[in-house]
Motif scaffolding. Sequence first.
Motif, PDB file in Angstrom:
ATOM      1  N   PHE A  85       0.810  -1.225   0.000  1.00  0.00           N
ATOM      2  CA  PHE A  85       0.000   0.000   0.000  1.00  0.00           C
ATOM      3  C   PHE A  85       0.842   1.273   0.000  1.00  0.00           C
ATOM      4  O   PHE A  85       0.349   2.349  -0.294  1.00  0.00           O
ATOM      5  N   LEU A  86       2.131   1.160   0.358  1.00  0.00           N
ATOM      6  CA  LEU A  86       2.976   2.359   0.390  1.00  0.00           C
ATOM      7  C   LEU A  86       4.334   2.040  -0.238  1.00  0.00           C
ATOM      8  O   LEU A  86       5.009   1.103   0.169  1.00  0.00           O
ATOM      9  N   ASP A  87       4.726   2.850  -1.227  1.00  0.00           N
ATOM     10  CA  ASP A  87       6.004   2.646  -1.905  1.00  0.00           C
ATOM     11  C   ASP A  87       6.880   3.870  -1.667  1.00  0.00           C
ATOM     12  O   ASP A  87       6.600   4.949  -2.163  1.00  0.00           O
ATOM     13  N   SER A 129      21.031  -0.253  -2.966  1.00  0.00           N
ATOM     14  CA  SER A 129      19.713   0.226  -2.564  1.00  0.00           C
ATOM     15  C   SER A 129      18.680  -0.864  -2.811  1.00  0.00           C
ATOM     16  O   SER A 129      18.885  -1.744  -3.646  1.00  0.00           O
ATOM     17  N   TYR A 130      17.627  -0.805  -2.029  1.00  0.00           N
ATOM     18  CA  TYR A 130      16.597  -1.837  -2.068  1.00  0.00           C
ATOM     19  C   TYR A 130      15.231  -1.165  -2.065  1.00  0.00           C
ATOM     20  O   TYR A 130      15.069  -0.098  -1.471  1.00  0.00           O
ATOM     21  N   PRO A 131      14.235  -1.812  -2.678  1.00  0.00           N
ATOM     22  CA  PRO A 131      12.892  -1.225  -2.646  1.00  0.00           C
ATOM     23  C   PRO A 131      12.397  -1.124  -1.205  1.00  0.00           C
ATOM     24  O   PRO A 131      12.680  -2.007  -0.396  1.00  0.00           O
ATOM     25  N   LEU A 132      11.732  -0.017  -0.902  1.00  0.00           N
ATOM     26  CA  LEU A 132      11.165   0.161   0.438  1.00  0.00           C
ATOM     27  C   LEU A 132       9.648   0.265   0.277  1.00  0.00           C
ATOM     28  O   LEU A 132       9.112   1.313  -0.067  1.00  0.00           O
ATOM     29  N   GLN A 133       9.001  -0.869   0.463  1.00  0.00           N
ATOM     30  CA  GLN A 133       7.564  -0.962   0.213  1.00  0.00           C
ATOM     31  C   GLN A 133       6.893  -1.647   1.384  1.00  0.00           C
ATOM     32  O   GLN A 133       7.405  -2.636   1.905  1.00  0.00           O
ATOM     33  N   VAL A 134       5.740  -1.113   1.770  1.00  0.00           N
ATOM     34  CA  VAL A 134       5.028  -1.677   2.917  1.00  0.00           C
ATOM     35  C   VAL A 134       3.726  -2.308   2.444  1.00  0.00           C
ATOM     36  O   VAL A 134       3.016  -1.751   1.605  1.00  0.00           O
ATOM     37  N   GLY A 135       3.430  -3.472   3.016  1.00  0.00           N
ATOM     38  CA  GLY A 135       2.207  -4.180   2.642  1.00  0.00           C
ATOM     39  C   GLY A 135       1.388  -4.598   3.852  1.00  0.00           C
ATOM     40  O   GLY A 135       1.868  -4.580   4.987  1.00  0.00           O
ATOM     41  N   PHE A 136       0.156  -4.967   3.575  1.00  0.00           N
ATOM     42  CA  PHE A 136      -0.804  -5.378   4.612  1.00  0.00           C
ATOM     43  C   PHE A 136      -1.266  -6.791   4.265  1.00  0.00           C
ATOM     44  O   PHE A 136      -1.640  -7.051   3.106  1.00  0.00           O
ATOM     45  N   CYS A 137      -1.259  -7.696   5.230  1.00  0.00           N
ATOM     46  CA  CYS A 137      -1.712  -9.060   4.967  1.00  0.00           C
ATOM     47  C   CYS A 137      -3.224  -9.131   5.167  1.00  0.00           C
ATOM     48  O   CYS A 137      -3.716  -8.880   6.265  1.00  0.00           O
TER      49      CYS A 137
END
Length: 411
Positions: A20-22, A44-52
């Motif tokens: 939900f957030l990138d 560098s690495y992707p910083l992404q947040v998700g919801f289960c």
Amino acid sequence: MTQTARSRCIVCEQNQVEMFLDLGATTLANKFVTAEELGNREASYPLQVGFCTECAHVQLTVVVPPPEMFEHYLYISSMSDTLKQHLYHLSDCVVERLALTANDLVVDVGSNDGTLLSGFKRHGVRILGVDPAENLAALAQKVGVETLTAFFGAETSAQIAGQYGRAKAITATNVFPHIPMLADFVRGLDRLLTEDGTFILEAHYLGDLLAAGAFDTVYHEHVSYWALTPMVRLFQRFGFEVTDVERLPVHHGQLRAWVRRRGFAVSEAVDAMLQAEKNMGMDQIETFRSFARQTMQLKESLNQTVDTLLAQGKKIAGYGAPAKGSTLLSFLEIGPDRLRYIADRSPLKQGRFTPGTHIPVVATERLLEDQPDYVLLLAWNFAEEIMAQQAEYRRRGGKFIIPVPQVQIVE
Ligand SMILES: [Zn+2]
């Protein structure tokens, strides 16, 4: 909006995590670089947040291997007066509540420089630290805190139990969110805790993160953003139970949970918090989508504030180089052209540069030497403490910019 494949949840192990957030591809938040390293390419690495959508656990969708992050660590507990006091108080509280005596062993996971265990040591209990960072183990030994340089898990636990016996209390403050291999961690608790033992964890609380709009709590080290709902589910899988829970004001909102093997009394606070989480919509992905929209708005308004001040010819410096500051700077794309330097009390960070954005980190005395017009408070969760320490800078007319939850200027 682009849809990415759902990733696997670290709590329930279902492929139900929806991003939900990138925050973009960023460098590791604690990898401050030296002057010699400035020319090197940083990973560098992707910083992404998700919801289960299965268990409601909020987590990163891409996990960086822990050794990349924790084998040399620059965050030191004893650097903050507030944190040190908090940890000492925690040790008092645990000793009293579990009625610990001289024979009891307390193991602290992610023991850092030994600050929490120094608190326990005052009570005469046996102590052992576990931390993968060799540089920190050396600091801990100096204050008389024996530390095993390792990651905590089933294997390490068996080794500790064999050598020191089982632990009546295991503590983990600010490390539980770092752990991607949760099953192995909880198996470690199972091997090391006495039958009546207690695991006490403190982690930033998702409810506070949402309330504060604290998007900068997100960085690669924080694999998890804990709420009680998925936590209860995790421990249940392994025969444990959250027996008590409380919210703490430190670090802008923490969750402290007491965990024991199934069969002990459970406080009413547990059900009350589970209900409160439902009421806040913490089991609904829409809640997090709205948080993501709010984060994008903040980016815009902080950039505008900084650009307006620079256009007026104002000088801006930063204060505090916590990991969260790295997220904020890279997400906002603020570099040394806009922020001249960052003052920080930690000698381990001084002389280095912020990861990715390369802003020099200097000693705090610098603020009085050049008296910048504005100081952007990157460690905004310690705003009061820092503004009190910088009374002289303010007396001479210096102003602070507090970036989160809304941009605010303090004169
Ligand atoms: Zn899940």
